[in-house]
Design a protein around this motif. Sequence first.
Motif, PDB file in Angstrom:
ATOM      1  N   ASN A  26     -11.648  10.292   6.809  1.00 18.18           N
ATOM      2  CA  ASN A  26     -12.629  10.687   7.725  1.00 18.18           C
ATOM      3  C   ASN A  26     -13.506  11.919   7.044  1.00 18.18           C
ATOM      4  N   GLY A  27     -13.202  12.304   5.804  1.00 24.07           N
ATOM      5  CA  GLY A  27     -14.403  13.030   5.265  1.00 24.07           C
ATOM      6  C   GLY A  27     -15.615  12.344   4.764  1.00 24.07           C
ATOM      7  N   ASP A  28     -16.313  13.175   3.955  1.00 24.03           N
ATOM      8  CA  ASP A  28     -17.524  12.606   3.207  1.00 24.03           C
ATOM      9  C   ASP A  28     -17.313  12.060   2.022  1.00 24.03           C
ATOM     10  N   ASP A  29     -16.086  12.256   1.090  1.00 25.22           N
ATOM     11  CA  ASP A  29     -16.116  11.609   0.072  1.00 25.22           C
ATOM     12  C   ASP A  29     -15.848  10.155  -0.080  1.00 25.22           C
ATOM     13  N   ASN A  30     -15.939   9.670  -1.379  1.00 25.17           N
ATOM     14  CA  ASN A  30     -15.508   8.366  -1.657  1.00 25.17           C
ATOM     15  C   ASN A  30     -13.957   8.305  -1.847  1.00 25.17           C
ATOM     16  N   GLY A  61     -21.678   2.755   4.853  1.00 24.71           N
ATOM     17  CA  GLY A  61     -20.760   2.859   3.897  1.00 24.71           C
ATOM     18  C   GLY A  61     -19.917   1.446   4.051  1.00 24.71           C
ATOM     19  N   MET A  93     -21.497  11.792   7.286  1.00 19.41           N
ATOM     20  CA  MET A  93     -20.656  10.715   7.599  1.00 19.41           C
ATOM     21  C   MET A  93     -19.707  10.776   8.622  1.00 19.41           C
ATOM     22  N   THR A  94     -19.110  11.924   8.914  1.00 22.16           N
ATOM     23  CA  THR A  94     -18.167  11.899   9.998  1.00 22.16           C
ATOM     24  C   THR A  94     -18.754  11.271  11.311  1.00 22.16           C
ATOM     25  N   SER A  95     -19.985  11.146  11.451  1.00 20.67           N
ATOM     26  CA  SER A  95     -20.642  10.468  12.690  1.00 20.67           C
ATOM     27  C   SER A  95     -20.211   9.074  12.813  1.00 20.67           C
ATOM     28  N   LYS A 141     -20.843   5.572   1.516  1.00 23.06           N
ATOM     29  CA  LYS A 141     -19.590   5.844   1.512  1.00 23.06           C
ATOM     30  C   LYS A 141     -18.662   4.813   1.173  1.00 23.06           C
TER      31      LYS A 141
END
Length: 426
Positions: free
Chosen positions: A28-32, A112, A1-3, A147
């Motif tokens: 900026n992370g992957d979590d909701n 997301g 997801m950081t891309s 996301k």
Amino acid sequence: MTSLLPGLLGTLHSDLNAEQQAALELLNGDDNVFVTGGAGTGKSYLLRKFLQGTDPTRLPVLASTGAAAVLIGGRTFHSFFGLGIMEGGLDACVEKASKDRRVSRRLKKALGFVLDEVSMIPGVALEAAERIASRVRNDSRPWGGLKVIAVGDFAQLPPVSRESSRRDWAFLSGAWQKSQFQSVHLKEMMRAAEDPDFCETLADIRKGVVSERVRKLLNGRAIIEADTEFEGSVLHARKVDVDRINQLRLAQLEGDKKTFETVFSGDERAIKSLQNNLPIPQLLELKVGAFVMLRQNDPAGRWVNGSLGHVKHLSLKDIEVKLSTGRSVELERVKFSLLDAEGNEIASARNFPLSLAYAVTIHKAQGATLDKMIVSLRNLWEPGQAYVALSRVRSAQGLAVDGWDERSIFADPQVTAFHAKIAGNS
């Protein structure tokens, strides 16, 4: 997801406070992520910082209402997920939207989405959207692997509910539980940072607590009829009162009245929807000396949505307004747009970004920052209504109270418990 976020990961912005910096790293992370906090804690500003450099087709910003969508230049949550008015109930809505090729195409393209003012989304709508996303993307993970970033404060205005006895809060839905949000609770009051006592009093009002300091504030800022020096927008709960006050005060001004008609273009049905959600009137009536509110954030930062001032000069080409800060600015006509579910403009309205400011509804004031205001806190009926009204100003010095009663200051106990848990875990 950081891309999704080229150049942002690991970047710290010097204009963010410490808790906003920490929140940005989490975003900026992957979590909701669920970003919350009281009015004026910088949720919207943090969101704008996060979105810099992102692709709106891959990470669209969705608004909870049509009025909010027009202000942020986005699209609504309901249109993006094909919810419509959810005719036929939850299951029928999910079935219909899941078969819509346009909904399918949008959801498969996205990585997301950001949902602004999540507090005004009913739980049943959140539940429907989550099911649609998982079905269309053929992915059993929550939201089909999308996301989700939800932003808002449930202690402010609630969602419209068909059952007046029960609020359909989004955080009570199964979709909210599935989302497993990492919660960020912003606590530092940016709007009223220079008045810490006012901030603490607002915190009581947010919880629906009529404490001794709440009584002291409201009684101490009571306006008296002889006070002619205090000029601010009068906040009322009902539109009929607002319209009456604005027209009466404009008529009392000397000089000729000039009318500026809002020019609409686009699809006929879309124009009608835009008219219902526009922050400015269809016919803007002004005189030199009129007290006005600016209804759009200035990209150059000279004013914000809610800035107040007086008209100094009127022409067909531009309007000069002397802001309450003492600065004079020249305004030109601007465009307000309504976007479809794909993000394409389907209707637009062009006029000066102004409305009369002698009076404004509490609903219209949500999200605005006012320099001064006079507020009546009698006979309010929504949880959080008093809090939304009182938290519009930067300090107690900008507030005048035209009557209040304790019954108008209350919070939904489910919301209070939910935010207490969030605050304790963050």
